[in-house]
Design an enzyme around this catalytic site. Sequence first.
Site, PDB file in Angstrom:
ATOM      1  CE  LYS A  53      -0.637   0.978  -5.019  1.00 33.03           C
ATOM      2  NZ  LYS A  53      -0.901  -0.379  -4.545  1.00 33.03           N
ATOM      3  CD  GLN A  97      -0.056  -1.989  -1.414  1.00 29.39           C
ATOM      4  OE1 GLN A  97      -0.746  -1.173  -2.008  1.00 29.39           O
ATOM      5  NE2 GLN A  97       0.936  -2.618  -2.011  1.00 29.39           N
ATOM      6  CG  ASP A 120      -5.617  -3.684  -6.871  1.00 30.47           C
ATOM      7  OD1 ASP A 120      -4.702  -3.114  -7.482  1.00 30.47           O
ATOM      8  OD2 ASP A 120      -5.662  -3.788  -5.629  1.00 30.47           O
TER       9      ASP A 120
HETATM   10  N1  GUN Z   1       0.926  -5.154  -3.713  1.00 28.94           N
HETATM   11  C1  GUN Z   1       1.860  -5.159  -4.691  1.00 28.94           C
HETATM   12  N2  GUN Z   1       1.287  -4.795  -5.874  1.00 28.94           N
HETATM   13  C2  GUN Z   1      -0.021  -4.579  -5.629  1.00 28.94           C
HETATM   14  C3  GUN Z   1      -1.118  -4.169  -6.430  1.00 28.94           C
HETATM   15  O1  GUN Z   1      -1.027  -3.955  -7.638  1.00 28.94           O
HETATM   16  N3  GUN Z   1      -2.311  -4.040  -5.785  1.00 28.94           N
HETATM   17  C4  GUN Z   1      -2.457  -4.289  -4.461  1.00 28.94           C
HETATM   18  N4  GUN Z   1      -3.669  -4.141  -3.937  1.00 28.94           N
HETATM   19  N5  GUN Z   1      -1.453  -4.665  -3.685  1.00 28.94           N
HETATM   20  C5  GUN Z   1      -0.248  -4.804  -4.263  1.00 28.94           C
END
Ligand code: GUN
Length: 285
Positions: A53, A97, A120
């Site tokens: 990211k 996350q 998200d």
């Molecule tokens: N962990 C696995 N996929 C995601 C996601 O799309 N967003 C977040 N915040 N954590 C994750």
Amino acid sequence: MANIIDGKAVSARVKEEIAKETAAVKAKYGISIGLAVVIVGDDPASRIYVNNKKKACETVGFTSYEYALGADTTQEELLQLIDKLNKDDNVNGILVQLPLPKHLDEKAVINSISPEKDVDAFHPVNVGKIMIGEYSFLPCTPAGIMELIASTGVEIKGKECVVVGRSNIVGKPMSMLLLHQSGTVTICHSKTNDLAEHCRKADILVVAVGVPKLVTGDMIKDGAVVIDVGMNRLENGKLCGDVDFDSAKEKASFITPVPGGVGPMTIAMLMKNTLTAAKIKHGIE
Ligand code: GUN
């Protein structure tokens, strides 16, 4: 023999478009765009996601702010950080996350993120907005899948769409997005009677259940578009999807591979949401 949908190529195109728009917005309005990424503990998979990211932020011209907190971080400490980020003008998007360590209350943490910075789209306000079709952000995986379907040129309107899986993150919002595009949507799940029968009706089939090779070629209609969200690690160390790719590709017109299909799209859509958040904040059309 199906066309393989190249998620990496579509993702690269989306990121390129975002980079161009970011450069234009920065030049015209003199603003910077920032994404805060919060990781708690030392889950190795989460570490890789967070690094990817941050890398994507660099690619598109955003500033990323990483907050790596210890596994023993308390709920209060985490909520205090989110409160600070909610108020920080340099931060347009906040991503915590998941999964969080077990002692933390994930739901309370998600609810504490300002909906305007919830890139998200997990906050109940954003979830509700998706339901009524008045959203600013879409959750990254379903949004990425919509881009992949669009890349095939296959129209959704009027088609039989079957979504296998009813998670809050993928199955439910995915069904809504297909419905908004006037698909006729069926949601299947672990208690569905005769899953194969439902799948065989699908012109567009999205599978997101986390069961390796659950959907096989005999369950797929000739010419269907097949989107595989699964990411399962087999005992031999190989990755495989929820769809048995080898038999499914003989029936489908388009199919996503695993890896290299849906996976690369999610981060691109996260970047898109962050750009959207910044544009809304600054009143940019
Ligand atoms: N962990 C696995 N996929 C995601 C996601 O799309 N967003 C977040 N915040 N954590 C994750």
